[in-house]
Design a protein around this motif. Sequence first.
Motif, short mmCIF file in Angstrom:
data_model
loop_
_atom_site.label_atom_id
_atom_site.label_comp_id
_atom_site.label_asym_id
_atom_site.label_seq_id
_atom_site.Cartn_x
_atom_site.Cartn_y
_atom_site.Cartn_z
N MET A 35 0.83 -1.21 0.00
CA MET A 35 0.00 0.00 0.00
C MET A 35 0.86 1.25 0.00
SD MET A 35 -3.31 -0.80 2.44
CE MET A 35 -2.41 -1.26 3.92
N VAL A 36 1.91 1.24 0.82
CA VAL A 36 2.80 2.40 0.91
C VAL A 36 3.51 2.65 -0.41
CG1 VAL A 36 4.87 3.28 2.06
CG2 VAL A 36 3.05 2.20 3.41
N ALA A 37 3.97 1.58 -1.05
CA ALA A 37 4.62 1.72 -2.35
C ALA A 37 3.64 2.29 -3.37
CB ALA A 37 5.14 0.36 -2.83
N GLY A 38 2.38 1.85 -3.30
CA GLY A 38 1.36 2.33 -4.22
C GLY A 38 1.07 3.82 -4.07
N MET A 39 1.38 4.37 -2.89
CA MET A 39 1.18 5.80 -2.67
C MET A 39 2.40 6.62 -3.09
SD MET A 39 -1.00 6.04 0.89
CE MET A 39 -0.28 4.67 1.79
N GLY A 40 3.42 5.97 -3.63
CA GLY A 40 4.54 6.68 -4.20
C GLY A 40 5.72 6.92 -3.29
N PHE A 41 5.76 6.27 -2.13
CA PHE A 41 6.88 6.46 -1.22
C PHE A 41 8.08 5.62 -1.67
CE2 PHE A 41 3.26 7.68 1.42
CZ PHE A 41 3.72 8.89 1.93
N ASP A 42 9.27 6.15 -1.37
CA ASP A 42 10.51 5.45 -1.72
C ASP A 42 10.90 4.41 -0.69
OD1 ASP A 42 10.77 7.09 -3.98
OD2 ASP A 42 11.89 8.61 -2.84
N GLY A 43 10.51 4.65 0.56
CA GLY A 43 10.95 3.75 1.62
C GLY A 43 10.02 3.77 2.80
N THR A 79 20.09 10.83 6.67
CA THR A 79 18.63 10.74 6.80
C THR A 79 18.16 9.50 6.08
OG1 THR A 79 18.23 11.99 4.77
CG2 THR A 79 18.47 13.26 6.83
N PRO A 80 16.93 9.05 6.32
CA PRO A 80 16.43 7.86 5.61
C PRO A 80 16.50 7.98 4.08
CG PRO A 80 15.02 8.33 7.47
CD PRO A 80 15.97 9.48 7.37
N SER A 81 16.15 9.14 3.55
CA SER A 81 16.21 9.31 2.10
C SER A 81 17.63 9.15 1.58
CB SER A 81 15.65 10.67 1.69
OG SER A 81 14.25 10.69 1.83
N GLU A 82 18.60 9.64 2.33
CA GLU A 82 20.00 9.51 1.92
C GLU A 82 20.45 8.06 1.99
OE1 GLU A 82 21.72 13.93 3.16
OE2 GLU A 82 21.75 12.30 4.62
N VAL A 83 20.02 7.34 3.01
CA VAL A 83 20.36 5.92 3.12
C VAL A 83 19.81 5.17 1.91
CG1 VAL A 83 20.04 3.81 4.45
CG2 VAL A 83 20.48 5.96 5.63
N ILE A 84 18.55 5.43 1.59
CA ILE A 84 17.90 4.75 0.47
C ILE A 84 18.60 5.06 -0.84
CG2 ILE A 84 15.79 4.78 -0.92
CD1 ILE A 84 14.27 5.07 1.77
N ALA A 85 19.04 6.31 -0.99
CA ALA A 85 19.69 6.72 -2.24
C ALA A 85 21.10 6.15 -2.39
CB ALA A 85 19.73 8.25 -2.32
N ASN A 86 21.79 5.93 -1.27
CA ASN A 86 23.21 5.60 -1.33
C ASN A 86 23.55 4.14 -1.06
OD1 ASN A 86 23.94 8.29 -1.90
ND2 ASN A 86 23.80 8.82 0.27
N ALA A 87 22.64 3.40 -0.45
CA ALA A 87 22.94 2.00 -0.11
C ALA A 87 22.14 1.07 -1.00
CB ALA A 87 22.62 1.74 1.36
N SER A 88 22.79 0.07 -1.54
CA SER A 88 22.10 -0.91 -2.39
C SER A 88 21.42 -1.95 -1.51
CB SER A 88 23.10 -1.60 -3.31
OG SER A 88 23.71 -0.66 -4.19
N PRO A 89 20.17 -2.28 -1.81
CA PRO A 89 19.48 -3.32 -1.03
C PRO A 89 20.18 -4.66 -1.15
CG PRO A 89 17.93 -2.06 -2.37
CD PRO A 89 19.30 -1.68 -2.83
#
Length: 402
Positions: free
Chosen positions: A157-165, A278-288
């Motif tokens: 649901m969260v992904a469907g609302m357009g959130f990155d993480g 910040t969370p957005s920076e972690v998501i942008a810089n770290a590969s899952p």
Amino acid sequence: MRTICFYFQVHQPFRLKPYRFFEIGDDHDYWDDYSNRNIMNKVAKKCYLPMNQLLLELIHKFQGKFKVCFSLSGCILDQMEAYAPEVLRSFQELVDTGHVELLNETYSHSLCALKSESEFKHMVQLHQEKIKHHFKGYEPKVFRNTELIYSDSIGEMVAGMGFDGILSEGAKHILGWKSPNFVYVNAHEPKLKVLLKNFRLSDDIAFRFGEKTWSDYPLTTDKFIGWLNQVPQEDEVINLFMDYETFGEHQWKETGIFEFMRHLPEAVLNRTNFGFSTPSEVIANASPVGKINVPIPISWADEERDLTAWLGNDLQDEAFDRLFELEASVKRSSNPEIQRDWLYLQTSDHFYYMCTKFFSDGDIHAYFSPYESPYEAFINYMNVLSDFILRLKQDEKERIAS
């Protein structure tokens, strides 16, 4: 990348006043304004104002190398507006630095993601509008559900609302042999990144800091830095997630919690190979590193890391089910007071007060509850809900008549 991600939950519920059976049908004012105002002002003085000032000093001192993120519930923003506008201004000043991230959540700290997708999306939209209003059009890209409650379906649901993480708990029974110190993705929607709380290091600060019987008491900056340096070098991110009220309210100033936090950033930057993100920076810089499978919802509460703090007994389940039976009727109403009360009645704290767990975490539940017993909390809530139902029926009659 080796980094620390500080996340603080900021929330206060609108507490119900004592509401007796004979008041049903006569008294439609449910909220304890005196308690809500006093508690807000007390926590503002002990936590929000001094901690916000400290964080502002640290951000300026380290010229943006120190960063944090917050989620502020709609309830706390409403209380800041009504009781403590200076606290709201202090949060705005922090966000204006450009080194503080805000997250989205449900407006009233609701459990609606477990019951109604439409109400969940509505709550998130309301919160988005509130954040935009108070923070110069700010649009969060990362989501934090109430009490870090997460499952594969909630992530969808969260992904469907357009959130990155999304943020969640690094629960042992979910991770198994895996570490919380990496970025994962939702099992069904891999575009949604999942950041997991390192519960041991987080709870060392949030719960054990001032506990004199703890084997590692007192927690010093040197000791914490030592633990960070013991983290395997391949681990990428330490997610330190906690209630903001940890500072000054749950852990009093006298414990040294503010001084610990004052010295921590410099020690991390100079004596470890960690930075801050910040969370957005972690998501942008770290590969899952892979998917995280969570078929049954988890949370950050209690030893079990499940939902039983809010929906673990017949009292809680009855109140929760009865509340959401009203959703369709509420949606048909245009009465702003009904809409407001509907939001605040969903706040998870009301169900938390009904918890009957008095084993490993009973003392924690008792600390947060304004009631003498879970049964008193249930009766009071159901009396209020009975009156709310009568108002909905009257509203429906008037709407049909017009």
